[in-house]
Design a protein around this motif. Structure first.
Motif, PDB file in Angstrom:
ATOM      1  N   UNK A  20       0.840  -1.204   0.000  1.00  0.00           N
ATOM      2  CA  UNK A  20       0.000   0.000   0.000  1.00  0.00           C
ATOM      3  C   UNK A  20       0.875   1.254   0.000  1.00  0.00           C
ATOM      4  N   UNK A  21       1.919   1.250   0.846  1.00  0.00           N
ATOM      5  CA  UNK A  21       2.772   2.440   0.938  1.00  0.00           C
ATOM      6  C   UNK A  21       3.488   2.715  -0.389  1.00  0.00           C
ATOM      7  N   UNK A  22       3.952   1.644  -1.050  1.00  0.00           N
ATOM      8  CA  UNK A  22       4.671   1.835  -2.308  1.00  0.00           C
ATOM      9  C   UNK A  22       3.733   2.297  -3.430  1.00  0.00           C
ATOM     10  N   UNK A  23       2.503   1.737  -3.427  1.00  0.00           N
ATOM     11  CA  UNK A  23       1.503   2.174  -4.409  1.00  0.00           C
ATOM     12  C   UNK A  23       1.214   3.660  -4.214  1.00  0.00           C
ATOM     13  N   UNK A  24       1.024   4.062  -2.934  1.00  0.00           N
ATOM     14  CA  UNK A  24       0.747   5.465  -2.638  1.00  0.00           C
ATOM     15  C   UNK A  24       1.922   6.347  -3.065  1.00  0.00           C
ATOM     16  N   UNK A  25       3.139   5.890  -2.762  1.00  0.00           N
ATOM     17  CA  UNK A  25       4.342   6.666  -3.093  1.00  0.00           C
ATOM     18  C   UNK A  25       4.464   6.876  -4.595  1.00  0.00           C
ATOM     19  N   UNK A  26       4.250   5.801  -5.370  1.00  0.00           N
ATOM     20  CA  UNK A  26       4.354   5.918  -6.830  1.00  0.00           C
ATOM     21  C   UNK A  26       3.228   6.782  -7.384  1.00  0.00           C
ATOM     22  N   UNK A  27       2.019   6.635  -6.821  1.00  0.00           N
ATOM     23  CA  UNK A  27       0.878   7.452  -7.259  1.00  0.00           C
ATOM     24  C   UNK A  27       1.182   8.931  -7.041  1.00  0.00           C
ATOM     25  N   UNK A  28       1.802   9.232  -5.902  1.00  0.00           N
ATOM     26  CA  UNK A  28       2.139  10.614  -5.562  1.00  0.00           C
ATOM     27  C   UNK A  28       3.133  11.197  -6.583  1.00  0.00           C
ATOM     28  N   UNK A  29       4.146  10.407  -6.958  1.00  0.00           N
ATOM     29  CA  UNK A  29       5.138  10.879  -7.941  1.00  0.00           C
ATOM     30  C   UNK A  29       4.472  11.092  -9.305  1.00  0.00           C
ATOM     31  N   UNK A  30       3.661  10.095  -9.716  1.00  0.00           N
ATOM     32  CA  UNK A  30       2.986  10.197 -11.016  1.00  0.00           C
ATOM     33  C   UNK A  30       2.046  11.396 -11.070  1.00  0.00           C
ATOM     34  N   UNK A  31       1.317  11.616  -9.983  1.00  0.00           N
ATOM     35  CA  UNK A  31       0.372  12.731  -9.962  1.00  0.00           C
ATOM     36  C   UNK A  31       1.092  14.079  -9.993  1.00  0.00           C
ATOM     37  N   UNK A  32       2.234  14.143  -9.310  1.00  0.00           N
ATOM     38  CA  UNK A  32       3.017  15.392  -9.348  1.00  0.00           C
ATOM     39  C   UNK A  32       3.499  15.637 -10.769  1.00  0.00           C
ATOM     40  N   UNK A  33       3.994  14.554 -11.423  1.00  0.00           N
ATOM     41  CA  UNK A  33       4.438  14.662 -12.812  1.00  0.00           C
ATOM     42  C   UNK A  33       3.296  15.122 -13.716  1.00  0.00           C
ATOM     43  N   UNK A  34       2.101  14.512 -13.514  1.00  0.00           N
ATOM     44  CA  UNK A  34       0.940  14.866 -14.321  1.00  0.00           C
ATOM     45  C   UNK A  34       0.547  16.324 -14.094  1.00  0.00           C
ATOM     46  N   UNK A  35       0.581  16.747 -12.825  1.00  0.00           N
ATOM     47  CA  UNK A  35       0.233  18.138 -12.483  1.00  0.00           C
ATOM     48  C   UNK A  35       1.162  19.116 -13.219  1.00  0.00           C
ATOM     49  N   UNK A  36       2.462  18.844 -13.110  1.00  0.00           N
ATOM     50  CA  UNK A  36       3.443  19.732 -13.738  1.00  0.00           C
ATOM     51  C   UNK A  36       3.339  19.658 -15.270  1.00  0.00           C
ATOM     52  N   UNK A  37       3.157  18.408 -15.769  1.00  0.00           N
ATOM     53  CA  UNK A  37       3.127  18.219 -17.219  1.00  0.00           C
ATOM     54  C   UNK A  37       1.867  18.772 -17.877  1.00  0.00           C
ATOM     55  N   UNK A  38       0.718  18.446 -17.300  1.00  0.00           N
ATOM     56  CA  UNK A  38      -0.553  18.810 -17.946  1.00  0.00           C
ATOM     57  C   UNK A  38      -0.934  20.267 -17.656  1.00  0.00           C
ATOM     58  N   UNK A  39      -0.783  20.703 -16.408  1.00  0.00           N
ATOM     59  CA  UNK A  39      -1.316  22.024 -16.043  1.00  0.00           C
ATOM     60  C   UNK A  39      -0.276  23.127 -15.902  1.00  0.00           C
ATOM     61  N   UNK A  40       1.008  22.752 -15.718  1.00  0.00           N
ATOM     62  CA  UNK A  40       2.038  23.772 -15.464  1.00  0.00           C
ATOM     63  C   UNK A  40       3.055  23.883 -16.599  1.00  0.00           C
ATOM     64  N   UNK A  41       2.805  23.229 -17.730  1.00  0.00           N
ATOM     65  CA  UNK A  41       3.659  23.398 -18.907  1.00  0.00           C
ATOM     66  C   UNK A  41       4.914  22.538 -18.964  1.00  0.00           C
ATOM     67  N   UNK A  42       5.023  21.551 -18.059  1.00  0.00           N
ATOM     68  CA  UNK A  42       6.179  20.662 -18.080  1.00  0.00           C
ATOM     69  C   UNK A  42       7.364  21.219 -17.291  1.00  0.00           C
TER      70      UNK A  42
END
Lengths: 293, 293
Positions: A20-42
């Motif tokens: 569970x902790x590793x799934x959460x950790x990876x989800x957090x990294x992916x979501x940060x990447x998505x946030x920066x990539x999709x909404x903040x211009x990369x």
């Protein structure tokens, strides 16, 4: 029957919690990447607008995910030698520190290029506190690492062991002083130092991880209020995504803190470590190690 | 000599840490009051501008100070009966909940009067999560409280004890279910439920306090970025005061977490509690309590 089933159930619980902790950790990294990539211009280092986006990604990978996983190493690799586990623990911490440093440089350079002030917000104050204590903790770690890796009992030559022991004491003097400072600041823990260091070290480790996660949440809120202050209250997708990211960070911290504070999931010393430890104790108490030659 | 000195030193360390935590807690309340009084125009329920200022003060007194002190009760009053300590623990939690509820009503009414949206920010998401889990934890607390306060072994009449026991089981059914849900969500902890509930309860208690403090820090940053966004970066006194308040909140949380996670500072059962517990065990196992009449 219940007693027999207990260790298996407990170990299954451990596996679930780590997964569970590793799934959460990876989800957090992916979501940060998505946030920066999709909404903040990369992200980009040279472009002054995009350099800021390096900061959240580096801090979440370094100060949250890798720092957290460095703490899990002793719980996960419980059947590996203490030496290997220590090296992995130290390596993950060092990697976390380097990545976090890149993240810090990114935000300071971005501020400089844009002419913004540094270090005025609560996010930056908490962040610098977390980073400084993390450095201090790593220095204490080094002292422990030096003492552990160069354990004099790994050789059978008594004279060589004593020489190594003296050398270790000298090399560890600086971090010993820092550790002493910590003990000085916490009354009542200065006696029987070695046995009391470990739980204190675990406490500081978990506290620093929590402070890092808190700082990250402050950073998320700060970025949202700087970038989408007009639309944040209309539940725009970027705001909702970042809020969910915040809650997942809380869940990641809670899962790790849970794993690290369970008594039954602590790493027990391996049989050979117990033997070595007894041998070292006999040596340092001035007696000849019985039966080891 | 060292062994003899150890408990005294440990107890002195405990006294220092409790004193430090209470000083920090009071400083945090006073600074919040000063912030609201000096820079935000004071507090008032009817005035829609000042009603917002009720929120931070209530949340810090309720969800941080009183919630934190409720957790300390078992550590501080270690020589009082478990019954009295439980009543004080429950009373402080209930008081914290009521004060926090007033703080919540204040902010929702303020938003309504001003026509602002509710529940869109990370601060509000974390806050509602903290408040909901706090309610859940209090329900579990009630179940424990009911079982503890009406302990059947407090009477010598065996039939009356069994009747009380059945009544307690019925009254506790709802919160038992909620507790069961928590155990269901955490695999590996559903067996030997009673002995495992205590450390889990302590873990949830400390986690909730930390989440409450994190939410408070988010609230401080949010208020600063809403109210002094233009001058915050110039290190104006209000911004510096609020940042220091944030760091003191972190220190308060760390001090409390330290006290609550030290094994050597845990409350040991009093002699008469051990005797009662043995008596109750004998009774529930279907035997007549030997030698008690």
């Amino acid at each position: 029957m219940e007693d027999l089933a207990a260790p298996a159930a407990s170990s299954m619980g451990f596996t679930y919690m780590v997964a569970a902790s590793q799934t959460l950790g990876l989800a957090v990294i992916l979501m940060t990447g998505a946030w920066m990539g999709v909404y903040r211009g990369g992200i980009a280092w040279e472009n002054s607008n995009l350099q800021l986006n390096v900061h959240p990604l580096c801090m979440i990978v370094g100060m949250v995910f890798l720092q957290g996983d460095a703490l899990l190493v002793y719980r996960i690799f419980r059947n590996e030698s203490k030496r290997s586990t220590k090296i992995l623990h130290g390596f993950l911490h060092a990697l976390a520190l380097v990545i976090a440093l890149v993240g810090l440089i990114a935000v300071f350079e971005y501020h400089k290029k844009k002419g913004y002030s540094n270090m005025y917000s609560l996010h930056s104050w908490c962040g610098i506190a977390a980073f400084s204590f993390y450095l201090l903790q790593l220095l204490c770690e080094c002292r422990e690492g030096v003492a552990g890796l160069g354990n004099p009992s790994s050789t059978n030559n008594v004279a060589l062991r004593l020489l190594q022991s003296a050398l270790i004491r000298k090399r560890a003097a600086v971090s010993e002083w820092l550790l002493g400072l910590v003990f000085f600041l916490c009354p009542g823990v200065s006696f029987s130092l070695r046995s009391r260091y470990k739980p204190l070290h675990v406490f500081f480790g978990v506290s620093l991880l929590i402070l890092s996660i808190t700082t990250t949440l402050l950073g998320i809120l700060e970025m949202l209020l700087f970038k989408i202050s007009d639309s944040y209250s209309s539940f725009v997708p970027e705001g909702v995504l970042a809020n969910i990211l915040g809650l997942l960070l809380v869940a990641f911290g809670a899962a790790l803190a849970y794993i690290l504070t369970r008594d039954e999931w602590r790493r027990s010393p391996l049989a050979e470590e117990l033997a070595l430890s007894m041998d070292f104790k006999t040596l340092t108490e001035g007696e000849s190690p019985a039966g080891s030659h």
